[in-house]
Design an enzyme around this catalytic site. Structure first.
Site, PDB file in Angstrom:
ATOM      1  N   GLU A  74       0.826  -1.210   0.000  1.00 19.41           N
ATOM      2  CA  GLU A  74       0.000   0.000   0.000  1.00 19.41           C
ATOM      3  C   GLU A  74       0.861   1.262   0.000  1.00 19.41           C
ATOM      4  OE1 GLU A  74      -4.199  -0.423   0.946  1.00 19.41           O
ATOM      5  OE2 GLU A  74      -3.429  -0.887   2.944  1.00 19.41           O
ATOM      6  N   GLU A  84      -4.704  -8.605   2.846  1.00 20.02           N
ATOM      7  CA  GLU A  84      -5.781  -8.284   3.778  1.00 20.02           C
ATOM      8  C   GLU A  84      -7.013  -9.158   3.581  1.00 20.02           C
ATOM      9  OE1 GLU A  84      -3.160  -4.681   3.629  1.00 20.02           O
ATOM     10  OE2 GLU A  84      -3.934  -6.145   2.189  1.00 20.02           O
TER      11      GLU A  84
END
Length: 266
Positions: free
Chosen positions: A120, A140
């Protein structure tokens, strides 16, 4: 020069090098690390001698994502960092380049794990180099979580949507070569040399006119979602003033005189 217990900051000429420094945890994100990152971005923005930034990790890994225990910042050692977060509740998003974009180019030098929060924050960098054994991925979803660091918005703007959705929805690991093939990173280099290559690229950036570099970066991001007509108008507004700078005149003189330009950010 800034830094915290989990992030080191040093200068390499005109480049500010930020090193995530929790090698025993594969540089998983902690509160001191986030505070240090934010302070590093601010330092680079405010120091006119800095022309580029390199982000890397210690101990053969880039970043393995969030460390929830470390982020809790328990104990007296974490009080200062918790106070910083209370004073600016958006600090962690700025640190992760979700709500902040440095005006200087940010070059990522990736070795080892660059997964979850690592992938990210990678999306907030401008130029990306990785060792051939590096691993990328947004894990995730495998844990029933949402990659809330910006990936559902940014990733589809940086790589083809089909690849973005596969990465987001499968949570599988990607090799450096796969990441390069889909456009997530720009360079794959032998293991252990990503930082060297990133610093070489930084030196190339540093040799250019700093006002032009910053204006070009700003224009690219400003116009990314504009129509072509609006984007071209924005480009003229951003670019024309550069031609009137002393640095632009110095660049032309240096070319005519067959020498290296000496830019003064003027």
């Amino acid at each position: 020069m800034g830094g915290t217990e989990h992030l080191t900051v040093r200068r390499e000429g005109a480049t500010l090098v930020l090193t995530l420094n929790r090698p025993e945890a594969k540089n998983a994100l902690s509160l001191p690390m986030l505070v240090g990152l934010y302070d590093g971005w601010v330092e680079a923005d405010e120091d006119e001698a800095v022309r580029s930034i390199v982000l890397t990790g210690a101990g053969g890994s880039f970043c393995a994502g969030m460390d929830l225990k470390a982020l809790a910042g328990r104990g007296t050692d974490g009080e200062h960092y918790r106070d910083r977060l209370k004073a600016d509740p958006d600090l962690h998003w700025k640190a992760l380049l979700r709500h902040h974009r440095p005006r200087k180019p940010v070059i990522a030098a990736v070795e080892g794990y660059c997964v979850a929060g690592g992938t990210e924050i990678l999306q907030g960098t401008d130029i990306r180099v990785a060792g051939e054994s590096a691993t990328f991925g947004l894990y995730e979803v495998k844990r029933g979580l949402f990659p809330i660091g910006g990936s559902t918005v940014r990733l589809q703007r940086q790589i083809p949507r089909t690849h973005a959705l596969e990465m987001l929805l499968t949570g599988r690991p990607y090799t450096a070569r796969e990441a390069a093939d889909i456009g997530l990173i720009g360079h794959v280099v032998p293991d252990g040399t990503a930082l060297d290559r990133a610093l070489e690229i930084a030196e190339q950036v540093n040799a250019c006119g700093p006002l032009a570099v910053e204006a070009i970066k700003a224009s690219v991001y400003e116009t990314a979602e504009m129509t072509e007509t609006d984007g071209l108008a924005s480009e003229l507004k951003r670019g024309w003033p550069i031609f009137d700078t002393a640095d632009a005149k110095e660049g032309a003189r240096a070319f005519a005189e067959k020498r290296q330009p000496v830019y003064k950010r003027a």
